[in-house]
Design a protein around this motif. Structure first.
Motif, PDB file in Angstrom:
ATOM      1  N   VAL A   1      35.526  10.397  59.676  1.00  0.00           N
ATOM      2  CA  VAL A   1      34.153   9.955  59.481  1.00  0.00           C
ATOM      3  C   VAL A   1      34.109   8.876  58.411  1.00  0.00           C
ATOM      4  O   VAL A   1      34.859   8.926  57.424  1.00  0.00           O
ATOM      5  N   CYS A   2      33.259   7.914  58.649  1.00  0.00           N
ATOM      6  CA  CYS A   2      32.988   6.870  57.655  1.00  0.00           C
ATOM      7  C   CYS A   2      31.500   6.906  57.349  1.00  0.00           C
ATOM      8  O   CYS A   2      30.677   6.393  58.131  1.00  0.00           O
ATOM      9  N   ASP A   3      31.150   7.525  56.231  1.00  0.00           N
ATOM     10  CA  ASP A   3      29.747   7.701  55.845  1.00  0.00           C
ATOM     11  C   ASP A   3      29.380   6.634  54.819  1.00  0.00           C
ATOM     12  O   ASP A   3      29.613   6.797  53.612  1.00  0.00           O
ATOM     13  N   GLN A   4      28.787   5.547  55.304  1.00  0.00           N
ATOM     14  CA  GLN A   4      28.366   4.479  54.403  1.00  0.00           C
ATOM     15  C   GLN A   4      26.985   4.746  53.814  1.00  0.00           C
ATOM     16  O   GLN A   4      26.578   4.084  52.866  1.00  0.00           O
ATOM     17  N   SER A   5      26.280   5.716  54.381  1.00  0.00           N
ATOM     18  CA  SER A   5      24.957   6.045  53.875  1.00  0.00           C
ATOM     19  C   SER A   5      25.040   6.931  52.629  1.00  0.00           C
ATOM     20  O   SER A   5      24.304   6.724  51.657  1.00  0.00           O
TER      21      SER A   5
END
Length: 369
Positions: free
Chosen positions: A57-61
């Motif tokens: 997962v890439c959570d930029q938020s």
């Protein structure tokens, strides 16, 4: 009077063949053990169900909303987070190496859009090298996201509506196990029919049979009926396993099912008798059977849909009775179809029987002369 005499001779020959098949302990072992083992192997091992989905997962938020959604994924039984990335570029190596089946990217404006009443997109990168598992994983993810939307009262402008007819839980066992009714039957019928004459030749009883009042056609019919009976009995045994052990609900009529299987077994017996007529030994019969059976099973649609095959192979499957038997069995078993619904599939099966049975008789008669 002559007809009654013919029936008595055929009855005697059929009883002899059944006794040969059933009295030998090795034959009984071959008839029972492989069916049980293969039924359980296909029921448990031959499945497309996806129970483990490694993902990154890439959570930029990095917001409470995004963390809540990721927690929903982590809390599911199937998804397992392998890493948390800083950018989607890092996901390429994870997917390329096979360490992750998919990557989920949540944009930096994810929470802002949702809080302002707008829709927010989530990018999903799938490993398409195995399209089956990728599609299944995508479906699982869509269900989780929809459930998260529903729990928060969020209505997505693009919704996924999915209904699974005849298999609500999408268990592949429901697709494979009914197919075993026909697939395992054709193996046993062809082997028994193919080995019948070859066995007589090797045991030295073939010449004794030739001096009896039986004509070649009567011998042929007598050799065909016992394998058909055994094949239908094994289909009934597999049906019991499907219904009582695996709890796959039967939606159709048992009479319709066995009528369809009866038509199918005629073509199987014809193919087996053709092999028997041209085989000089049991070893030859076994080789011819396996050379014939493997392509038939692969081109039947048991595991791979016929529509997904190349056009040339789709045309070749028209001569494969197993393809049409699977359509009949699955339609009657899972959908509750009637004989009228599947009657068009009888035509190619009867056509194969109409060709192979006379051909076997011709070959048999010429080998006797």
């Amino acid at each position: 009077m002559r007809f009654l005499l013919l029936l008595r001779r055929l009855r005697s020959l059929c009883i002899k063949e059944l006794l040969i098949i059933l009295k030998d302990p090795a034959n009984r072992l071959v008839l029972i053990v492989p069916v049980v083992i293969q039924s359980f192997i296909f029921g448990y091992a031959a499945t497309y169900d996806l129970n483990f989905v490694p993902y990154v997962v890439c959570d930029q938020s990095r917001s409470p909303l995004s963390r809540d959604l990721i927690a929903r994924l982590d809390g599911s039984e199937k998804f397992s987070r392998q890493a948390t990335l800083d950018s989607t570029a890092e996901a390429e190596k994870w997917i390329y190496d096979g360490k992750a089946l998919l990557a989920v990217q949540i944009g930096s404006d994810f929470a802002d859009k949702l809080l302002s009443g707008q829709s927010a997109d989530i990018q999903v990168i799938l490993d398409g090298r195995n399209s089956t598992t990728a599609s299944i994983a995508q479906g699982y993810l869509a269900q989780i996201v929809e459930g998260w939307n529903a729990a928060r009262g969020i209505k997505s402008p693009v919704s996924i509506v999915m209904r699974a007819w005849f298999n609500p839980q999408l268990e592949t066992r429901w697709n494979i196990m009914p197919g075993m009714l026909a697939s395992l039957s054709i193996i046993q019928i062809m082997l028994l029919a193919a080995l019948s004459v070859a066995r007589e030749r090797e045991q030295g009883t073939f010449d004794q049979m030739l001096v009896t009042p039986l004509s070649p056609w009567e011998i042929l019919i007598g050799k065909a009926i016992p394998p058909i009976v055994v094949g239908l009995a094994q289909a009934a045994f597999i049906l019991v396993i499907c219904v009582l052990w695996f709890h796959i609900p039967f939606a159709g009529s048992y009479v319709d099912l066995f009528v369809a299987l009866g038509v199918f077994t005629l073509s199987c017996a014809g193919l087996g008798l053709c092999v028997s007529a041209i085989s000089l030994s049991m070893q030859q019969a076994l080789v011819y059977c396996f050379v014939t059976l493997l392509p038939m099973i692969l081109l039947s649609g048991l595991a791979t849909p016929v529509s997904a095959m190349p056009k040339a192979l789709q045309i070749a499957t028209c001569a494969n009775p197993l393809r049409f038997a699977l359509v009949c069995v699955r339609s009657i078993y899972l959908e509750g179809s009637t004989l009228a619904d599947v009657a068009q599939n009888f035509v190619p099966m009867l056509a194969v029987a109409a060709v192979t049975l006379p051909l076997a008789g011709w070959l048999f008669r010429n080998r006797l002369s």
